[in-house]
Design a protein around this motif. Structure first.
Motif, mmCIF file in Angstrom:
data_model
loop_
_atom_site.group_PDB
_atom_site.id
_atom_site.type_symbol
_atom_site.label_atom_id
_atom_site.label_comp_id
_atom_site.label_asym_id
_atom_site.label_seq_id
_atom_site.Cartn_x
_atom_site.Cartn_y
_atom_site.Cartn_z
ATOM 1 N N GLY A 163 0.813 -1.212 0.000
ATOM 2 C CA GLY A 163 0.000 0.000 0.000
ATOM 3 C C GLY A 163 0.845 1.260 0.000
ATOM 4 O O GLY A 163 0.480 2.275 -0.608
ATOM 5 N N ALA A 164 1.989 1.214 0.684
ATOM 6 C CA ALA A 164 2.880 2.372 0.710
ATOM 7 C C ALA A 164 3.414 2.682 -0.679
ATOM 8 O O ALA A 164 3.529 3.847 -1.082
ATOM 9 N N ALA A 165 3.735 1.634 -1.438
ATOM 10 C CA ALA A 165 4.240 1.837 -2.797
ATOM 11 C C ALA A 165 3.189 2.502 -3.679
ATOM 12 O O ALA A 165 3.505 3.391 -4.479
ATOM 13 N N GLU A 166 1.934 2.093 -3.506
ATOM 14 C CA GLU A 166 0.874 2.697 -4.318
ATOM 15 C C GLU A 166 0.667 4.162 -3.955
ATOM 16 O O GLU A 166 0.446 5.002 -4.831
ATOM 17 N N GLU A 167 0.746 4.460 -2.679
ATOM 18 C CA GLU A 167 0.600 5.856 -2.256
ATOM 19 C C GLU A 167 1.741 6.705 -2.806
ATOM 20 O O GLU A 167 1.540 7.845 -3.231
ATOM 21 N N ARG A 168 2.941 6.151 -2.798
ATOM 22 C CA ARG A 168 4.081 6.886 -3.323
ATOM 23 C C ARG A 168 3.988 7.047 -4.829
ATOM 24 O O ARG A 168 4.388 8.085 -5.383
ATOM 25 N N ARG A 169 3.471 6.032 -5.502
ATOM 26 C CA ARG A 169 3.286 6.132 -6.953
ATOM 27 C C ARG A 169 2.350 7.305 -7.288
ATOM 28 O O ARG A 169 2.598 8.077 -8.217
ATOM 29 N N ALA A 170 1.284 7.427 -6.504
ATOM 30 C CA ALA A 170 0.329 8.510 -6.734
ATOM 31 C C ALA A 170 0.969 9.870 -6.454
ATOM 32 O O ALA A 170 0.745 10.845 -7.186
ATOM 33 N N ARG A 171 1.764 9.935 -5.385
ATOM 34 C CA ARG A 171 2.459 11.188 -5.057
ATOM 35 C C ARG A 171 3.455 11.551 -6.156
ATOM 36 O O ARG A 171 3.549 12.713 -6.573
ATOM 37 N N HIS A 172 4.186 10.569 -6.628
ATOM 38 C CA HIS A 172 5.134 10.811 -7.720
ATOM 39 C C HIS A 172 4.408 11.328 -8.953
ATOM 40 O O HIS A 172 4.847 12.295 -9.596
ATOM 41 N N ARG A 173 3.269 10.706 -9.295
ATOM 42 C CA ARG A 173 2.513 11.114 -10.475
ATOM 43 C C ARG A 173 2.022 12.554 -10.334
ATOM 44 O O ARG A 173 2.080 13.348 -11.284
ATOM 45 N N GLU A 174 1.567 12.900 -9.142
ATOM 46 C CA GLU A 174 1.083 14.260 -8.900
ATOM 47 C C GLU A 174 2.203 15.286 -9.104
ATOM 48 O O GLU A 174 2.012 16.324 -9.747
ATOM 49 N N ARG A 175 3.363 15.001 -8.555
ATOM 50 C CA ARG A 175 4.476 15.944 -8.669
ATOM 51 C C ARG A 175 5.029 15.971 -10.090
ATOM 52 O O ARG A 175 5.485 17.016 -10.567
ATOM 53 N N LEU A 176 4.995 14.839 -10.776
ATOM 54 C CA LEU A 176 5.468 14.807 -12.155
ATOM 55 C C LEU A 176 4.600 15.694 -13.048
ATOM 56 O O LEU A 176 5.116 16.436 -13.904
ATOM 57 N N ARG A 177 3.293 15.638 -12.831
ATOM 58 C CA ARG A 177 2.399 16.492 -13.626
ATOM 59 C C ARG A 177 2.657 17.968 -13.346
ATOM 60 O O ARG A 177 2.579 18.808 -14.253
#
Length: 502
Positions: free
Chosen positions: A288-302
């Motif tokens: 679950g932590a990896a998925e949360e980080r993936r979402a955070r990464h995607r947000e910052r990448l955009r």
């Protein structure tokens, strides 16, 4: 201003791997302190020179391309009166990689090296800009709270210095002159600049823009972090460059420290290995932590796509070039830790003992020789898969980056190996090397940087070294890794006169 405006109005300086704060460690000896004192003097002279020297009347964009502050090398114990979040481990190994600890480290570094940050502020006051890219040793600069601590610290020491000198202490310019970048700086048509640690499996992160665990708030434990925290910071004799040693090299070094020193090395190695294996196990148990980080990464990448006017697919493609962290692959982790060699050595010793004990002497000695030879051959084969020097892995990436972005130059740091490498298709890869004059790479290969000069004929870049009060062409001499057959271009004009606006 926009990237296009900056391209038209600024010339660019790129430095990296300054590693301020390495002296905030109880194991920092006189030699390391002397090296940092020399680094500080040369860096202040460099900043002072470019504060008052421009080319074609253009201000400078100084890109500090990672590892300005050595958060990993700083070993501060928590304050029992103010740091309620400190873990038991932090009372042994020093503050970890969480926001509150990072703010304390920033304050300590700025106070210790106040003259450097005053010079940096005066450089900015003269109409120049400063861009700070997060590296593997200062990835903490991605956090807003740490950026705020940095700006407040620079303002504090600058105002103090100005008042002491009887000057104007106004510091409003600091807020607009300093810019923080979690991954890269992009100058369209000119340069793609990033630290380069994402292409080093021992220093990379699963997600470039989300390097911290969402629950503990600690930055990921990778091989680089663990080695510094559990070995280098604990043993005064440990130094940069040892990661390239063989297993026998480490053994000779440890035994050469005497019984107590050797015991400390083995204890530190055990802590280093055990923490990395535990970190791998913890990651596998928390999907679950990896998925949360993936979402955070995607947000910052955009968000970065908006800042740099880049397509999301472009940044995705560049991010896919990163190396998978060693911690995510058990076999690679065992190779890096040399546990595979320890296992082979232990098995070989056991077989030799059994053979000598149970067989006739001649057969036992023959069997022992065969086992030792086989173990040696196996270790040689395994050594080929143990890649801890990032120089070669980083050299293959710039050409791939230029397939996705419009730039003439790709500039990395991280390896401490200054180099200029022409690429197929007309681009050039630069590595800025390091400002740290330690045993590796040595004084004669330090204080290196890249100067990019934009004029009507387009950008021109040169690998330089700060020597005798000026940026001079860097001539590394013979080295396989720096490709000595590559000729340097004609020297750029270094000291065009003209003072920047005060």
């Amino acid at each position: 201003g926009s990237r296009e405006e900056m391209n038209a109005t600024h010339n660019t300086l790129v430095i990296s791997d300054v590693h301020l704060g390495g002296d905030l460690n109880v194991n920092c000896g006189p030699s390391a302190r002397a090296q940092l004192d020399l680094l500080e003097r040369e860096l202040i002279d460099f900043l002072r020179h470019y504060t008052y020297t421009r080319r074609d009347g253009r201000p400078w964009q100084l890109v500090i391309n990672g590892d300005l502050i050595d958060f990993l090398g700083i070993c501060l114990l928590p304050d029992p009166d103010s740091d309620d979040d400190a873990t038991p481990e932090e009372h042994i190994y020093g503050l970890g990689r969480r926001p509150k600890a990072a703010r304390a480290k920033v304050d300590a570094v700025i106070e210790r090296h106040a003259d450097v940050f005053v010079a940096l502020a005066r450089f900015a006051r003269a109409g120049n800009r400063v861009d700070l890219v997060a590296g593997n040793h200062d990835v903490e600069l991605q956090w807003d709270a740490v950026q705020r601590a940095f700006l407040d610290g620079v303002r504090r020491v600058y105002e103090r210095a100005q008042l002491a000198a009887g000057g104007d202490p106004a510091s409003d310019f600091i807020e607009s002159a300093f810019h923080f970048h979690p991954w890269f700086v992009y100058i369209p048509g000119v340069a793609w600049i990033e630290h380069g640690h994402l292409y080093d499996e021992n220093c990379s992160f699963q997600f470039a823009l989300a390097p911290a665990d969402p629950f503990s708030k600690q930055i990921d434990l990778n091989v680089d972090t663990a080695a510094q925290r559990y070995v280098v910071n604990r043993i005064p004799a440990a130094e940069h460059g040892q990661e390239n040693w063989s297993w026998l090299g480490y053994m000779r070094w440890a035994l050469g420290l005497g019984p107590r020193g050797a015991l400390e090395v083995f204890k530190s190695y055990y802590a280093f290995s055990a923490r990395l294996i535990a970190a791998r196990r913890q990651r596998r148990r928390a999907p679950g932590a990896a998925e949360e980080r993936r979402a955070r990464h995607r947000e910052r990448l955009r968000a970065l796509c908006e800042v740099w006017s880049l397509d999301e697919r472009t940044l995705d493609a560049v991010h896919e070039l990163r190396r998978r962290p060693v911690v995510e692959n058990l076999w690679r982790l065992l190779q890096v830790l040399m546990i595979d060699k320890l296992v082979i050595g232990a098995l070989a010793l056991l077989v030799v003992m059994v053979a000598v004990w149970s067989l006739p002497l001649a057969w036992g000695l023959a069997g022992a020789g065969t086992v030792v030879g086989s173990a040696w051959a196996a270790n040689r084969i395994l050594s080929r898969g143990r890649i801890v020097d990032p120089t070669a892995p980083l050299m293959v990436i710039p050409e791939r980056i230029l397939r996705h972005v419009d730039a003439r130059y790709v500039v990395f740091g991280h390896t401490h190996e200054a180099m200029r490498v022409p690429l197929e298709g007309g681009g050039v890869y630069f590595n800025t090397g390091t400002w740290y004059p330690d045993e590796a790479p040595g004084l004669l290969r330090s204080f290196t940087h890249v100067v990019i000069h934009c004029d009507d004929d387009g950008p021109r870049a040169q690998l330089c070294q700060w020597r005798d009060g000026a940026s001079r062409p860097f001539t590394p001499g013979y080295s396989v890794r720096t490709r000595p057959a590559t000729a340097e271009p004609a020297a750029l004009p270094v000291a065009a006169p003209g003072r920047a606006a005060a």
